[in-house]
Design an enzyme around this catalytic site. Structure first.
Site, mmCIF file in Angstrom:
data_model
loop_
_atom_site.group_PDB
_atom_site.id
_atom_site.type_symbol
_atom_site.label_atom_id
_atom_site.label_comp_id
_atom_site.label_asym_id
_atom_site.label_seq_id
_atom_site.Cartn_x
_atom_site.Cartn_y
_atom_site.Cartn_z
ATOM 1 N N GLU A 153 0.851 -1.193 0.000
ATOM 2 C CA GLU A 153 0.000 0.000 0.000
ATOM 3 C C GLU A 153 0.880 1.234 0.000
ATOM 4 O O GLU A 153 1.733 1.399 0.879
ATOM 5 C CB GLU A 153 -0.881 0.033 1.251
ATOM 6 C CG GLU A 153 -2.200 -0.667 1.127
ATOM 7 C CD GLU A 153 -3.089 -0.372 2.328
ATOM 8 O OE1 GLU A 153 -3.317 0.812 2.629
ATOM 9 O OE2 GLU A 153 -3.541 -1.337 2.963
ATOM 10 N N ASP B 5 -6.495 8.203 9.677
ATOM 11 C CA ASP B 5 -5.144 7.884 10.115
ATOM 12 C C ASP B 5 -4.864 8.384 11.518
ATOM 13 O O ASP B 5 -5.229 9.505 11.886
ATOM 14 C CB ASP B 5 -4.111 8.482 9.149
ATOM 15 C CG ASP B 5 -4.213 7.890 7.765
ATOM 16 O OD1 ASP B 5 -4.468 6.681 7.676
ATOM 17 O OD2 ASP B 5 -4.054 8.634 6.786
#
Length: 273
Positions: free
Chosen positions: A54, A65
């Site tokens: 990724e 995040d």
């Protein structure tokens, strides 16, 4: 420039299924601490046994995040890394010999700013196999799904433990694989996961024929091994980004750069299921 004619991600999951093992899918913030180092880290991860990678596009408001990846994004943004830079990095890695399937992890706003038509053309030209857009709900994803199918690029959906009756709708027109979120909240290392995670994964499996991977909070060899037994892939993000952060002082010193890269390789290698 070569265009990817077969999707490396699909082929990798098929091969791993035949081998009877799950994919190790590391996450890396592109441009942290700089683009040249990102290319070196990609090579180290491949040497360590990563199966799929990724590539995180740094973003100023990363809703999904946690603090570790937020800090990485801030460092990359100071270096003016953007969506196009990330795609260029993937192609440079490919030209340097990488055979890993690359998945671009980006929020929707950078895609919108580029425009969907040029965005998908660039994905194909830069040999990106898959795409994850965490802030794009399934109810608003019809055009993205159509374009991804036409381009032969997997549009990987996130399925959360709270999805419940929405699971079937989320996975219905998905491609690539299904990304199960192991915990509620943002990304980040965790010592435990929500009760019922195995049942959650089983319910997703019943709803799709696609590979099923799990991520968010997985940080140790033991956790990877636990989920590798019930999933087709395991994503490790914050723990790897933290390791990169820890060795930045070494990476910035020419005489110690190789030692810093070796620490990243060894960390990823011991995660491999």
């Amino acid at each position: 420039m070569t265009i990817e004619t077969t999707n490396r991600m699909d082929a990798t999951f098929q091969r791993l299924k035949a081998e009877g093992r799950a994919a190790l899918i590391p996450f890396l913030t592109v441009g942290d601490p700089d683009q040249e180092t990102t290319l070196a880290i990609i090579a180290e991860m491949e040497a360590a046994g990563a199966d799929v990678l990724e590539l995180g596009v740094p973003y100023s408001d990363p809703l999904a995040d946690g603090p570790v990846i937020q800090r990485a994004s801030e460092r990359a943004l100071r270096g003016r890394v953007n969506l196009r830079t990330c795609m260029e990095t993937a192609l440079k890695a490919r030209q340097a010999g990488s055979k890993l399937p690359f998945i671009l992890f980006t929020y929707y706003n950078p895609v919108l700013q580029m425009g969907l038509e040029p965005f998908f053309a660039e994905l194909a030209a830069h040999e990106i196999s898959g795409l994850i857009i965490p802030d794009l709900p399934v109810e608003e994803s019809e055009e993205m799904r159509r374009r991804s199918r036409e381009a032969g690029i997997g549009l990987v959906p996130l399925v959360a433990p709270t999805s419940h009756e929405r699971i079937e709708r989320i996975v219905k027109d998905a491609s690539g694989f299904i990304y199960c979120v192991s915990s509620l909240g943002v990304t980040g290392e965790r010592s435990s996961f929500f009760e019922g995670v195995e049942d959650f994964i089983a319910s997703v499996r019943r709803s799709t024929d696609l590979p099923v991977a799990i991520g968010f909070g997985i940080s140790s060899k033991e956790q990877v091994a636990r989920f590798a037994g019930i999933c087709d892939g395991v994503v490790v993000g914050s723990a790897i980004v933290r390791k990169v952060e820890e060795v930045i002082p070494l990476l910035e010193q020419p005489e110690n750069r190789a030692a810093g890269l070796l620490q990243i390789r060894e960390f990823v290698s011991q995660l491999r299921p």
